[in-house]
Design a protein around this motif. Sequence first.
Motif, PDB file in Angstrom:
ATOM      1  N   TYR A   7       3.033   1.310  -7.985  1.00 52.32           N
ATOM      2  CA  TYR A   7       2.739   0.383  -6.893  1.00 52.32           C
ATOM      3  C   TYR A   7       3.434   0.812  -5.605  1.00 52.32           C
ATOM      4  N   ALA A   8       4.666   1.282  -5.708  1.00 48.32           N
ATOM      5  CA  ALA A   8       5.396   1.734  -4.515  1.00 48.32           C
ATOM      6  C   ALA A   8       4.722   2.952  -3.895  1.00 48.32           C
ATOM      7  N   ALA A   9       4.280   3.882  -4.725  1.00 44.79           N
ATOM      8  CA  ALA A   9       3.590   5.068  -4.207  1.00 44.79           C
ATOM      9  C   ALA A   9       2.259   4.679  -3.572  1.00 44.79           C
ATOM     10  N   ASP A  10       1.577   3.712  -4.168  1.00 43.87           N
ATOM     11  CA  ASP A  10       0.313   3.241  -3.595  1.00 43.87           C
ATOM     12  C   ASP A  10       0.549   2.530  -2.264  1.00 43.87           C
ATOM     13  N   ALA A  11       1.591   1.715  -2.198  1.00 46.06           N
ATOM     14  CA  ALA A  11       1.896   0.993  -0.965  1.00 46.06           C
ATOM     15  C   ALA A  11       2.340   1.939   0.151  1.00 46.06           C
ATOM     16  N   ALA A  12       3.032   3.012  -0.209  1.00 48.67           N
ATOM     17  CA  ALA A  12       3.504   3.968   0.793  1.00 48.67           C
ATOM     18  C   ALA A  12       2.399   4.909   1.251  1.00 48.67           C
ATOM     19  N   GLY A  13       1.260   4.885   0.545  1.00 47.61           N
ATOM     20  CA  GLY A  13       0.156   5.764   0.921  1.00 47.61           C
ATOM     21  C   GLY A  13       0.238   7.145   0.304  1.00 47.61           C
ATOM     22  N   TRP A  39      -0.163   7.766  -2.829  1.00 48.72           N
ATOM     23  CA  TRP A  39      -1.078   7.827  -3.965  1.00 48.72           C
ATOM     24  C   TRP A  39      -2.082   6.697  -3.798  1.00 48.72           C
ATOM     25  N   ASN A  40      -3.337   7.006  -3.898  1.00 46.71           N
ATOM     26  CA  ASN A  40      -4.372   5.994  -3.746  1.00 46.71           C
ATOM     27  C   ASN A  40      -4.945   5.676  -5.130  1.00 46.71           C
ATOM     28  N   ALA A  41      -4.325   4.727  -5.808  1.00 40.29           N
ATOM     29  CA  ALA A  41      -4.750   4.358  -7.154  1.00 40.29           C
ATOM     30  C   ALA A  41      -5.532   3.056  -7.107  1.00 40.29           C
ATOM     31  N   PRO A  42      -6.622   2.986  -7.860  1.00 44.29           N
ATOM     32  CA  PRO A  42      -7.351   1.713  -7.902  1.00 44.29           C
ATOM     33  C   PRO A  42      -6.570   0.685  -8.728  1.00 44.29           C
ATOM     34  N   TRP A  43      -6.791  -0.586  -8.424  1.00 47.27           N
ATOM     35  CA  TRP A  43      -6.051  -1.625  -9.141  1.00 47.27           C
ATOM     36  C   TRP A  43      -6.408  -1.639 -10.620  1.00 47.27           C
ATOM     37  N   THR A  44      -7.595  -1.136 -10.972  1.00 44.37           N
ATOM     38  CA  THR A  44      -8.010  -1.123 -12.380  1.00 44.37           C
ATOM     39  C   THR A  44      -7.197  -0.123 -13.207  1.00 44.37           C
ATOM     40  N   PHE A  45      -6.491   0.755 -12.557  1.00 42.95           N
ATOM     41  CA  PHE A  45      -5.629   1.698 -13.274  1.00 42.95           C
ATOM     42  C   PHE A  45      -4.405   0.994 -13.850  1.00 42.95           C
ATOM     43  N   PHE A  46      -3.876   0.022 -13.118  1.00 42.82           N
ATOM     44  CA  PHE A  46      -2.615  -0.599 -13.512  1.00 42.82           C
ATOM     45  C   PHE A  46      -2.755  -1.589 -14.661  1.00 42.82           C
ATOM     46  N   ALA A  47      -3.879  -2.245 -14.783  1.00 46.79           N
ATOM     47  CA  ALA A  47      -4.062  -3.231 -15.860  1.00 46.79           C
ATOM     48  C   ALA A  47      -3.996  -2.592 -17.251  1.00 46.79           C
ATOM     49  N   PRO A  48      -4.714  -1.497 -17.521  1.00 46.76           N
ATOM     50  CA  PRO A  48      -4.594  -0.881 -18.852  1.00 46.76           C
ATOM     51  C   PRO A  48      -3.210  -0.295 -19.122  1.00 46.76           C
TER      52      PRO A  48
END
Length: 82
Positions: A24-30, A32-41
Amino acid sequence: MLRHEFRPGRAVAGLVMLTLAAGYAADAAGAWNAPWTFFAPVFLGGLWLAATVTWVSYRLRRRRAGRETSAEASRGGSTQAL
């Protein structure tokens, strides 16, 4: 002497949560662009893995305690203090 016994299931759960926080921190900092569906599994899989590790360690502790109890009984010793 250790102050508490090691709980591997809690360690696995903690590592999974730290991994999710880093993602989440890497996604928020830009970075890493990860979709939210990656984090649920990853979250659900981590909880399942932690529960499995907890169950296995529980079974191993019970088996070890059963062996120690049966070994004590077979020696005829007593655990009572005089």
